[in-house]
Design an enzyme around this catalytic site. Sequence first.
Site, PDB file in Angstrom:
ATOM      1  N   GLU A  42       0.797  -1.225   0.000  1.00  0.00           N
ATOM      2  CA  GLU A  42       0.000   0.000   0.000  1.00  0.00           C
ATOM      3  C   GLU A  42       0.835   1.283   0.000  1.00  0.00           C
ATOM      4  OE1 GLU A  42      -3.132   0.008   2.866  1.00  0.00           O
ATOM      5  OE2 GLU A  42      -4.175  -1.583   1.815  1.00  0.00           O
TER       6      GLU A  42
ATOM      7  N   GLU B 139      -5.461  -8.295  -0.164  1.00  0.00           N
ATOM      8  CA  GLU B 139      -6.262  -8.040   1.041  1.00  0.00           C
ATOM      9  C   GLU B 139      -7.679  -7.686   0.646  1.00  0.00           C
ATOM     10  OE1 GLU B 139      -4.845  -5.039   3.809  1.00  0.00           O
ATOM     11  OE2 GLU B 139      -2.788  -5.753   3.582  1.00  0.00           O
TER      12      GLU B 139
HETATM   13  C1  PNW Z   1      -4.791  -1.900   5.033  1.00  0.00           C
HETATM   14  N1  PNW Z   1      -7.859   3.813   4.597  1.00  0.00           N
HETATM   15  O1  PNW Z   1      -4.762  -0.633   5.565  1.00  0.00           O
HETATM   16  C2  PNW Z   1      -3.482  -2.509   5.492  1.00  0.00           C
HETATM   17  O2  PNW Z   1      -2.693  -3.089   4.497  1.00  0.00           O
HETATM   18  C3  PNW Z   1      -3.619  -3.389   6.680  1.00  0.00           C
HETATM   19  O3  PNW Z   1      -2.409  -3.408   7.378  1.00  0.00           O
HETATM   20  C4  PNW Z   1      -4.792  -2.944   7.516  1.00  0.00           C
HETATM   21  O4  PNW Z   1      -4.879  -3.566   8.748  1.00  0.00           O
HETATM   22  C5  PNW Z   1      -6.033  -3.176   6.678  1.00  0.00           C
HETATM   23  O5  PNW Z   1      -5.949  -2.524   5.421  1.00  0.00           O
HETATM   24  C6  PNW Z   1      -7.330  -2.732   7.345  1.00  0.00           C
HETATM   25  O6  PNW Z   1      -7.287  -1.359   7.581  1.00  0.00           O
HETATM   26  C7  PNW Z   1      -5.578   0.417   5.289  1.00  0.00           C
HETATM   27  O7  PNW Z   1      -7.954   4.686   5.502  1.00  0.00           O
HETATM   28  C8  PNW Z   1      -5.701   1.392   6.268  1.00  0.00           C
HETATM   29  O8  PNW Z   1      -8.447   3.964   3.499  1.00  0.00           O
HETATM   30  C9  PNW Z   1      -6.446   2.523   6.033  1.00  0.00           C
HETATM   31  C10 PNW Z   1      -7.085   2.672   4.815  1.00  0.00           C
HETATM   32  C11 PNW Z   1      -6.959   1.700   3.822  1.00  0.00           C
HETATM   33  C12 PNW Z   1      -6.211   0.580   4.073  1.00  0.00           C
END
Ligand code: PNW
Length: 478
Positions: free
Chosen positions: A197, A385
């Site tokens: 990401e 994911e």
């Molecule tokens: C992803 N947003 O994170 C990550 O790859 C993981 O580590 C995380 O635990 C999972 O998704 C769930 O959140 C994100 O704010 C965190 O859009 C925030 C966002 C998107 C993905």
Amino acid sequence: MREISRRDLGKALGAACAAGTLGGPTAAAAALNTTSLTFPPDFLWGCATAAYQIEGAVKEDGRGPTNWDVFSHTPGKVFGGHNGDVADDSYHRYAEDTQLLKNLGVKTYRMSLAWSRIFPEGRGKPNPKGIDHYNRVIDNLLENGITPYVTMFHWDLPAALPGGWQNRDTAYAFADYAGYTAGKISDRVKNIMTVNELRCFTDLSHKQGQHAPGLKLPDAEVNQVRHHGVLAHGLGVQSIRAHAKAGTQVGIADNTTFYIPVMETPEHVAAAKKATREMNAMFLTAIMEGRYIDEYLTQEGANAPKVKAGDMAAIASPLDFLALNIYAPEWVRADSSPKGYATIPHLPSSPHMASPWLIVGPEVAYWGVRQVSELWKPKVLYISENGASADDPVVNGRIDDADRVMYLRNYVSQFHRAVTEGYPLKGYFLWSLMDNFEWADGYSKRFGIHYVDFETQKRIPKLSAAWYKEVIARNAVV
Ligand code: PNW
């Protein structure tokens, strides 16, 4: 793309009826429900986690501190002052976690490695105890018939690297670490992802300030951080290829922002594809096309990133696969502006899961796969994911997370549509195997299909784990 022919449908219906499992009002309708949502026999089902979110043991066996250790120990940065010091204690309990995977029946597990366990200072002298630990984890997975997919960097940056991602040198340090580590594990690990990401460890961390190191930099500096992120990926690909065994498959796990067309008509479909390409210009578009497209450069003007000779070629190093983290959608419609599209803001009434950002829009699963396939024709796609936070009350020892099941069933059905239409989606990693440290939300948001009691470290399968086990066993949406 391939349509289901009448013959296919007839065959499927026949097979379902022959299986003799159908009751109810119309066997044909039931057959449609089950057989039409069956996946190809070689489809890979898996689960995902990341090092800092599950391991704990932050001071053990020579691990160096990371930006997330610093950030989570800074008052006011993480919900409730939570941190990853213990997390799921998976550093010690990994064998138990392998059994959770085995019990689900997954064939694959996406895990990340903590850079600072292997290079405590980010570069320089490696720490053999770090590699030893991951060798034990990898061997344990393989002994249990589970194939590891490894992400080299899932946000836990060694704190010793001066300037972090603001410093170009960090991209080179990453490449050195990734190459060295690939050399040590690629006799057994055949699929490696560089970074997780881009948008989160650049923008969310240096523009919005919500993630470590919690900065709100001006645009020019944010663009430079983004450039160092994609450069790290590209140099990482080259370094992994130089050190890994021949045949190692290399990719990236990206959370591309995807745009759903408001209607499935040609003009909106085209507008959505254009939006996806342009809104990801600094990340996936640069990686897949080897340049920053004009729309981005014009928009950023004097704030555009400073690029050195050779950078773009490295950034565009060919990949064996592309992996996508797909959660929340954006919506877009065609319009008569110069861009040709207008994005549509989420509203207070837009449905979301427990995390306010996690808007529910299952069609993003289909459109994400389709748009990436049409724009850049990757050879192989994975969903690295997909999953959801839910409130998860424990009632008499049960966690009936029917809302998470609703979310997963709808998204997986849309991935099924993409597979059926012939896009090269080969596997799916559910986030997450178990509840864990959810970054700035600490332990207040649960994404697991196993409940973790953080007092006792007991893992309890939720209803969603039973659902996923059934999906895997039948290789179909249930
Ligand atoms: C992803 N947003 O994170 C990550 O790859 C993981 O580590 C995380 O635990 C999972 O998704 C769930 O959140 C994100 O704010 C965190 O859009 C925030 C966002 C998107 C993905």
